[in-house]
Scaffold this motif. Structure first.
Motif, PDB file in Angstrom:
ATOM      1  N   GLY A 104       0.826  -1.210   0.000  1.00 57.93           N
ATOM      2  CA  GLY A 104       0.000   0.000   0.000  1.00 57.93           C
ATOM      3  C   GLY A 104       0.855   1.253   0.000  1.00 57.93           C
ATOM      4  O   GLY A 104       0.504   2.246   0.625  1.00 57.93           O
ATOM      5  N   GLY A 129      -0.565   6.029  -3.718  1.00 57.16           N
ATOM      6  CA  GLY A 129      -1.790   6.737  -3.345  1.00 57.16           C
ATOM      7  C   GLY A 129      -1.587   8.090  -2.709  1.00 57.16           C
ATOM      8  O   GLY A 129      -2.527   8.853  -2.538  1.00 57.16           O
ATOM      9  N   GLY A 153      -1.001   8.960   0.369  1.00 54.86           N
ATOM     10  CA  GLY A 153      -1.425   9.123   1.763  1.00 54.86           C
ATOM     11  C   GLY A 153      -0.416   8.540   2.733  1.00 54.86           C
ATOM     12  O   GLY A 153       0.803   8.657   2.549  1.00 54.86           O
ATOM     13  N   GLY A 198       0.671  -5.074  -7.709  1.00 55.31           N
ATOM     14  CA  GLY A 198      -0.043  -6.330  -7.467  1.00 55.31           C
ATOM     15  C   GLY A 198      -1.231  -6.101  -6.549  1.00 55.31           C
ATOM     16  O   GLY A 198      -1.481  -4.976  -6.110  1.00 55.31           O
ATOM     17  N   VAL A 246      -3.037  -7.357  -3.032  1.00 55.82           N
ATOM     18  CA  VAL A 246      -2.725  -8.101  -1.795  1.00 55.82           C
ATOM     19  C   VAL A 246      -3.621  -9.323  -1.614  1.00 55.82           C
ATOM     20  O   VAL A 246      -3.311 -10.211  -0.816  1.00 55.82           O
ATOM     21  CB  VAL A 246      -2.810  -7.205  -0.521  1.00 55.82           C
ATOM     22  CG1 VAL A 246      -1.715  -6.167  -0.500  1.00 55.82           C
ATOM     23  CG2 VAL A 246      -4.189  -6.578  -0.373  1.00 55.82           C
ATOM     24  N   LYS A 271     -10.426  -5.959  11.641  1.00 63.76           N
ATOM     25  CA  LYS A 271      -9.306  -5.268  12.275  1.00 63.76           C
ATOM     26  C   LYS A 271      -9.023  -5.845  13.670  1.00 63.76           C
ATOM     27  O   LYS A 271      -7.861  -5.858  14.112  1.00 63.76           O
ATOM     28  CB  LYS A 271      -9.583  -3.764  12.348  1.00 63.76           C
ATOM     29  CG  LYS A 271      -9.601  -3.074  10.982  1.00 63.76           C
ATOM     30  CD  LYS A 271      -8.262  -3.174  10.273  1.00 63.76           C
ATOM     31  CE  LYS A 271      -8.152  -2.200   9.100  1.00 63.76           C
ATOM     32  NZ  LYS A 271      -6.873  -2.332   8.386  1.00 63.76           N
ATOM     33  N   SER A 287      -8.413   9.088  12.699  1.00 62.17           N
ATOM     34  CA  SER A 287      -8.923   9.534  11.407  1.00 62.17           C
ATOM     35  C   SER A 287      -7.809  10.259  10.654  1.00 62.17           C
ATOM     36  O   SER A 287      -7.298  11.272  11.115  1.00 62.17           O
ATOM     37  CB  SER A 287     -10.109  10.469  11.639  1.00 62.17           C
ATOM     38  OG  SER A 287     -10.647  10.860  10.416  1.00 62.17           O
ATOM     39  N   VAL A 288      -7.423   9.680   9.514  1.00 62.45           N
ATOM     40  CA  VAL A 288      -6.299  10.212   8.732  1.00 62.45           C
ATOM     41  C   VAL A 288      -6.806  10.579   7.338  1.00 62.45           C
ATOM     42  O   VAL A 288      -7.408   9.735   6.670  1.00 62.45           O
ATOM     43  CB  VAL A 288      -5.174   9.154   8.570  1.00 62.45           C
ATOM     44  CG1 VAL A 288      -3.957   9.757   7.877  1.00 62.45           C
ATOM     45  CG2 VAL A 288      -4.798   8.563   9.911  1.00 62.45           C
ATOM     46  N   LEU A 320      -7.113   9.638  -1.718  1.00 63.73           N
ATOM     47  CA  LEU A 320      -8.035   8.919  -2.602  1.00 63.73           C
ATOM     48  C   LEU A 320      -9.482   9.140  -2.165  1.00 63.73           C
ATOM     49  O   LEU A 320     -10.375   9.298  -2.989  1.00 63.73           O
ATOM     50  CB  LEU A 320      -7.705   7.423  -2.614  1.00 63.73           C
ATOM     51  CG  LEU A 320      -6.330   7.076  -3.207  1.00 63.73           C
ATOM     52  CD1 LEU A 320      -6.021   5.593  -3.029  1.00 63.73           C
ATOM     53  CD2 LEU A 320      -6.266   7.446  -4.678  1.00 63.73           C
TER      54      LEU A 320
HETATM   55  N1  LIG Z   1      -7.628   6.708   6.745  1.00 65.24           N
HETATM   56  C1  LIG Z   1      -8.110   6.533   7.972  1.00 65.24           C
HETATM   57  O1  LIG Z   1      -8.706   7.428   8.564  1.00 65.24           O
HETATM   58  C2  LIG Z   1      -7.938   5.194   8.668  1.00 65.24           C
HETATM   59  C3  LIG Z   1      -8.462   5.031   9.960  1.00 65.24           C
HETATM   60  C4  LIG Z   1      -8.262   3.818  10.623  1.00 65.24           C
HETATM   61  C5  LIG Z   1      -7.558   2.805  10.008  1.00 65.24           C
HETATM   62  N2  LIG Z   1      -7.075   2.981   8.741  1.00 65.24           N
HETATM   63  C6  LIG Z   1      -6.327   1.881   8.147  1.00 65.24           C
HETATM   64  O2  LIG Z   1      -5.064   2.383   7.729  1.00 65.24           O
HETATM   65  C7  LIG Z   1      -4.639   1.708   6.545  1.00 65.24           C
HETATM   66  C8  LIG Z   1      -4.332   2.676   5.414  1.00 65.24           C
HETATM   67  O3  LIG Z   1      -5.448   3.473   5.157  1.00 65.24           O
HETATM   68  P1  LIG Z   1      -5.636   4.364   3.836  1.00 65.24           P
HETATM   69  O4  LIG Z   1      -6.268   3.549   2.761  1.00 65.24           O
HETATM   70  O5  LIG Z   1      -6.307   5.592   4.283  1.00 65.24           O
HETATM   71  O6  LIG Z   1      -4.124   4.626   3.394  1.00 65.24           O
HETATM   72  P2  LIG Z   1      -3.544   5.166   2.011  1.00 65.24           P
HETATM   73  O7  LIG Z   1      -4.324   6.360   1.556  1.00 65.24           O
HETATM   74  O8  LIG Z   1      -2.092   5.327   2.205  1.00 65.24           O
HETATM   75  O9  LIG Z   1      -3.858   3.998   0.938  1.00 65.24           O
HETATM   76  C9  LIG Z   1      -3.260   2.737   0.962  1.00 65.24           C
HETATM   77  C10 LIG Z   1      -2.949   2.194  -0.420  1.00 65.24           C
HETATM   78  O10 LIG Z   1      -3.437   0.832  -0.503  1.00 65.24           O
HETATM   79  C11 LIG Z   1      -3.616   0.550  -1.887  1.00 65.24           C
HETATM   80  N3  LIG Z   1      -4.495  -0.615  -2.065  1.00 65.24           N
HETATM   81  C12 LIG Z   1      -5.822  -0.685  -1.844  1.00 65.24           C
HETATM   82  N4  LIG Z   1      -6.283  -1.932  -2.129  1.00 65.24           N
HETATM   83  C13 LIG Z   1      -5.196  -2.655  -2.533  1.00 65.24           C
HETATM   84  C14 LIG Z   1      -5.025  -4.002  -2.950  1.00 65.24           C
HETATM   85  N5  LIG Z   1      -6.059  -4.843  -2.998  1.00 65.24           N
HETATM   86  N6  LIG Z   1      -3.781  -4.430  -3.267  1.00 65.24           N
HETATM   87  C15 LIG Z   1      -2.726  -3.566  -3.230  1.00 65.24           C
HETATM   88  N7  LIG Z   1      -2.833  -2.270  -2.832  1.00 65.24           N
HETATM   89  C16 LIG Z   1      -4.057  -1.821  -2.492  1.00 65.24           C
HETATM   90  C17 LIG Z   1      -4.227   1.832  -2.442  1.00 65.24           C
HETATM   91  O11 LIG Z   1      -3.995   1.929  -3.830  1.00 65.24           O
HETATM   92  C18 LIG Z   1      -3.517   2.920  -1.630  1.00 65.24           C
HETATM   93  O12 LIG Z   1      -2.447   3.480  -2.367  1.00 65.24           O
HETATM   94  C19 LIG Z   1      -5.755   0.718   6.213  1.00 65.24           C
HETATM   95  O13 LIG Z   1      -5.435  -0.533   6.749  1.00 65.24           O
HETATM   96  C20 LIG Z   1      -6.968   1.312   6.894  1.00 65.24           C
HETATM   97  O14 LIG Z   1      -7.939   0.330   7.193  1.00 65.24           O
HETATM   98  C21 LIG Z   1      -7.256   4.142   8.055  1.00 65.24           C
END
Ligand SMILES: NC(=O)c1ccc[n+]([C@@H]2O[C@H](COP(=O)([O-])OP(=O)(O)OC[C@H]3O[C@@H](n4cnc5c(N)ncnc54)[C@H](O)[C@@H]3O)[C@@H](O)[C@H]2O)c1
Length: 293
Positions: free
Chosen positions: A17, A20, A22, A67, A69, A178, A206-207, A211
């Motif tokens: 990941g 993106g 983030g 790829g 995951v 989770k 919350s981050v 995207l």
């Molecule tokens: N954003 C939040 O507020 C928040 C809150 C609690 C937990 N989380 C957790 O933090 C982690 C990252 O969150 P995020 O999505 O905001 O981060 P992020 O914006 O950095 O995105 C993560 C990346 O994962 C990639 N991705 C998605 N599906 C994929 C797949 N099937 N195979 C390969 N790559 C893939 C996306 O293209 C993206 O670039 C996650 O596990 C999420 O559940 C996020």
């Protein structure tokens, strides 16, 4: 120097990941900045290429892998890439997850986030588990086997969520998945600690995710307002602050820490469920008005 313990010179780390823009990208850049050799894994060629471009521009070293995951083969190929390119595997960051599901090619579909538990369709439930828990299980298995073969120990950092800690409306399958990630992390820690392999979880609050901002800026603003109100720091968490916590857990600075879940949530989990300071102040005003009235 004491702070040298934060460095990852010559160590090989995979970030699942890493694209993106983030917290995944921020984590990849932090690892490269600390001297680590990175395998940048994401679902589209474009996202992988953009992260690699930024790492190269900052003088870091990385190889990319586009790829999914959900494919055990892709997970295994990424580990094999780390050992073939860098001769070892020291860290794995299982950051991919969420309720918005990415498809190969960059399309996404909202998995039906806002459905109560009793209305969740079976296929969406399975999708949420696949991208939040099942792959983490497989990735940890493959990473642990590879680290054991390499014999240098290692650090695995998984991503959970505050939705695993409390009842989060409409997050039924996500919160359950989770919570499973937290459980796997603790099991790995006690099974592999004596071989020098550590496992910990980041629990983000919350981050802002670029995207999700692109998907709907009204929703993004509403989430920002709500999350800011509920956190001790009065704001959301910056992706760079997540990256700092991951780097700490990958590095020797956290050598004595394993099996832990680290909340990086701007103090949201410290907040009383009975209300914020504003809520308490309002109650005090009402009490005062009643006593003088
Ligand atoms: N954003 C939040 O507020 C928040 C809150 C609690 C937990 N989380 C957790 O933090 C982690 C990252 O969150 P995020 O999505 O905001 O981060 P992020 O914006 O950095 O995105 C993560 C990346 O994962 C990639 N991705 C998605 N599906 C994929 C797949 N099937 N195979 C390969 N790559 C893939 C996306 O293209 C993206 O670039 C996650 O596990 C999420 O559940 C996020």
């Amino acid at each position: 120097m004491f702070t040298d313990r934060l460095r990852l010179d010559d160590r090989a780390v995979i970030v699942f990941g890493a694209g993106g823009g983030g917290m995944g990208t921020a984590t990849a850049l932090a690892i490269a900045d600390a001297g680590g050799n990175l395998v940048a894994f994401d679902i589209t060629d474009d996202r992988v290429a953009e992260t690699q471009r930024r790492i190269k521009a900052s003088g870091g070293h990385s190889v990319g892998y586009a790829g999914d995951v959900r494919s055990v083969d892709d997970l295994a190929n990424a580990c094999a890439l780390a050992t073939s390119k860098f001769g070892r595997l020291d860290g794995v960051v299982n950051l991919v997850g969420g309720t918005r599901l990415e498809r190969p090619g960059g399309t996404s579909r909202n998995a039906g986030t806002w459905l109560p538990l009793h209305e969740y369709p079976e296929d969406v439930y399975e999708d949420i588990f696949a991208v939040n828990l099942t792959y983490v299980f497989h990735s940890c298995q493959i990473a642990a086997r590879t680290m054991l073969e390499c014999g240098n120990g290692g650090s695995i950092v998984n991503f959970a969520s505050v939705s695993a800690l409390e009842g989060a409306p409409y997050h039924g399958p996500y919160g359950a998945a989770k919570a499973g990630v937290m459980s796997i992390t603790k099991t790995l820690a006690v099974e592999l600690g004596r071989q020098g392999i550590r496992a910990n979880c980041i629990v983000p609050g919350s981050v802002p995710a670029p995207l999700s901002k692109a998907a709907s800026s009204n929703t993004f603003d509403a989430i920002t307002d709500r999350a800011s109100l509920r956190s001790a720091l009065g704001r959301r968490v910056d992706p760079v602050e997540i990256a700092g916590a991951v780097l700490f857990l990958l590095s020797n600075l956290s050598a004595g820490i394993t099996g832990q879940c680290l909340n990086v949530d701007a103090g949201a989990s410290a907040q009383s469920p009975l209300g914020t300071d504003t809520d308490y102040a309002r109650t005090t005003e009402i009490r005062h008005a009643e006593s003088v009235g």
